[in-house]
Motif scaffolding. Sequence first.
Motif, PDB file in Angstrom:
ATOM      1  N   UNK A   9     -11.265 -55.900  79.127  1.00  0.00           N
ATOM      2  CA  UNK A   9     -10.563 -54.961  78.045  1.00  0.00           C
ATOM      3  C   UNK A   9     -11.624 -55.742  76.805  1.00  0.00           C
ATOM      4  N   UNK A  10     -12.125 -54.803  76.095  1.00  0.00           N
ATOM      5  CA  UNK A  10     -12.851 -54.906  74.829  1.00  0.00           C
ATOM      6  C   UNK A  10     -11.631 -54.314  73.753  1.00  0.00           C
ATOM      7  N   UNK A  11     -11.192 -55.027  73.004  1.00  0.00           N
ATOM      8  CA  UNK A  11     -10.035 -54.585  72.021  1.00  0.00           C
ATOM      9  C   UNK A  11     -10.520 -53.525  71.094  1.00  0.00           C
ATOM     10  N   UNK A  16      -8.005 -47.220  66.954  1.00  0.00           N
ATOM     11  CA  UNK A  16      -8.508 -46.027  66.413  1.00  0.00           C
ATOM     12  C   UNK A  16      -9.328 -46.274  65.315  1.00  0.00           C
ATOM     13  N   UNK A  17     -10.046 -45.387  64.714  1.00  0.00           N
ATOM     14  CA  UNK A  17     -11.348 -45.478  63.729  1.00  0.00           C
ATOM     15  C   UNK A  17     -10.992 -46.263  62.404  1.00  0.00           C
ATOM     16  N   UNK A  18      -9.678 -46.841  62.279  1.00  0.00           N
ATOM     17  CA  UNK A  18      -9.451 -47.572  61.207  1.00  0.00           C
ATOM     18  C   UNK A  18      -9.216 -49.182  61.720  1.00  0.00           C
ATOM     19  N   UNK A  19      -9.250 -49.256  62.718  1.00  0.00           N
ATOM     20  CA  UNK A  19      -9.145 -50.403  63.565  1.00  0.00           C
ATOM     21  C   UNK A  19      -7.790 -50.720  63.707  1.00  0.00           C
ATOM     22  N   UNK A  20      -6.852 -49.884  63.842  1.00  0.00           N
ATOM     23  CA  UNK A  20      -5.478 -49.924  63.914  1.00  0.00           C
ATOM     24  C   UNK A  20      -5.200 -49.489  65.401  1.00  0.00           C
ATOM     25  N   UNK A  21      -3.859 -49.826  66.004  1.00  0.00           N
ATOM     26  CA  UNK A  21      -3.378 -49.530  67.236  1.00  0.00           C
ATOM     27  C   UNK A  21      -2.806 -48.101  67.012  1.00  0.00           C
ATOM     28  N   UNK A  94      -9.821 -60.459  78.436  1.00  0.00           N
ATOM     29  CA  UNK A  94      -9.859 -59.811  77.076  1.00  0.00           C
ATOM     30  C   UNK A  94     -11.208 -60.552  76.389  1.00  0.00           C
ATOM     31  N   UNK A  95     -12.245 -59.649  76.202  1.00  0.00           N
ATOM     32  CA  UNK A  95     -13.435 -60.208  75.490  1.00  0.00           C
ATOM     33  C   UNK A  95     -13.802 -59.723  74.114  1.00  0.00           C
ATOM     34  N   UNK A  96     -14.557 -60.247  73.288  1.00  0.00           N
ATOM     35  CA  UNK A  96     -15.171 -59.636  72.182  1.00  0.00           C
ATOM     36  C   UNK A  96     -13.670 -59.380  71.377  1.00  0.00           C
ATOM     37  N   UNK A  97     -12.890 -60.270  71.155  1.00  0.00           N
ATOM     38  CA  UNK A  97     -11.568 -60.245  70.585  1.00  0.00           C
ATOM     39  C   UNK A  97     -11.576 -60.930  69.372  1.00  0.00           C
ATOM     40  N   UNK A  98     -12.784 -61.572  68.977  1.00  0.00           N
ATOM     41  CA  UNK A  98     -12.833 -62.400  67.659  1.00  0.00           C
ATOM     42  C   UNK A  98     -12.644 -61.772  66.381  1.00  0.00           C
ATOM     43  N   UNK A  99     -13.015 -60.515  66.339  1.00  0.00           N
ATOM     44  CA  UNK A  99     -12.817 -59.824  65.029  1.00  0.00           C
ATOM     45  C   UNK A  99     -11.324 -59.207  64.816  1.00  0.00           C
ATOM     46  N   UNK A 100     -10.819 -59.259  65.770  1.00  0.00           N
ATOM     47  CA  UNK A 100      -9.184 -58.501  65.667  1.00  0.00           C
ATOM     48  C   UNK A 100      -8.341 -59.298  64.637  1.00  0.00           C
ATOM     49  N   UNK A 101      -7.257 -58.635  64.418  1.00  0.00           N
ATOM     50  CA  UNK A 101      -6.382 -59.019  63.195  1.00  0.00           C
ATOM     51  C   UNK A 101      -5.659 -60.316  63.985  1.00  0.00           C
ATOM     52  N   UNK A 102      -5.411 -60.465  65.142  1.00  0.00           N
ATOM     53  CA  UNK A 102      -4.687 -61.394  65.933  1.00  0.00           C
ATOM     54  C   UNK A 102      -5.605 -62.617  66.286  1.00  0.00           C
ATOM     55  N   UNK A 103      -6.763 -62.651  65.854  1.00  0.00           N
ATOM     56  CA  UNK A 103      -7.736 -63.542  66.460  1.00  0.00           C
ATOM     57  C   UNK A 103      -7.422 -65.134  66.201  1.00  0.00           C
TER      58      UNK A 103
END
Length: 239
Positions: A9-11, A16-21, A94-103
């Motif tokens: 998974x790449x989060x 969506x386009x706003x970065x939200x689930x 899960x990779x490239x997760x560092x920029x998510x809200x939950x990092x």
Amino acid sequence: MVEPKVTVVNPAHWLDERGEIPLAPAALRARALRVAQCIEYGGPLARGHWRETLIPCRRRPSGEACSGLLGVLKQSDDAILAFCAVCKADEYLIYEWEETLWAEGPMEPLDVAAMSGADEREPRRAPGPESRDELLARTLKLLGSSLTPAEVKRMIAVARAPSEVIHAIVGSLPAPPAIASLERFMPLFMDLWNDMQPTPPGLALEPPRIRTKVGANQPCPCGSGKKFKRCCMFSDTVH
């Protein structure tokens, strides 16, 4: 038997386009939330460390239901592996997760008043029941009593001592109450008693014995050698 293949998974692909689930479709949202939980648990870990989460496992490699909980492991390349320590099945890598809200783990609490545009000058109410009657009804239910707050208040209004009301309530129960339910009921009851039976001006009364801080299972301070709950817990004075 074919073991399930781990889902890579790449989060960013789940948002969506706003970065939200996204809200729909429901199946995609459920999987995205599950990935977000794994990131919350695994993001703050050091490389090579893992922890058990509260996320339930979905299946064993054989396809049967599994009662285990997922663990999350921070790999040497910073990818987060979600796996079950019970059935050994890997679920997500899960990779490239560092920029998510939950990092960095759980998000900071949000100010509800600020979100709603409420006037900061207005006093804030504490969350929970809005009246003492609701709390009293809840504690009476915990005791197993069928009495209503109004009935308890009527008993207080005519009683000479708090022990009269307490004995009446406990005596009406179909079974002895749990100590934990009594410990929740007593402080609320005594606050209600004190409000309805105010101390006359100029007369300082000793606080009722029932407000003692002695634990229910501790020795009674009267010196009888019995536990407090078996001795003076429901008396106004220490024997």
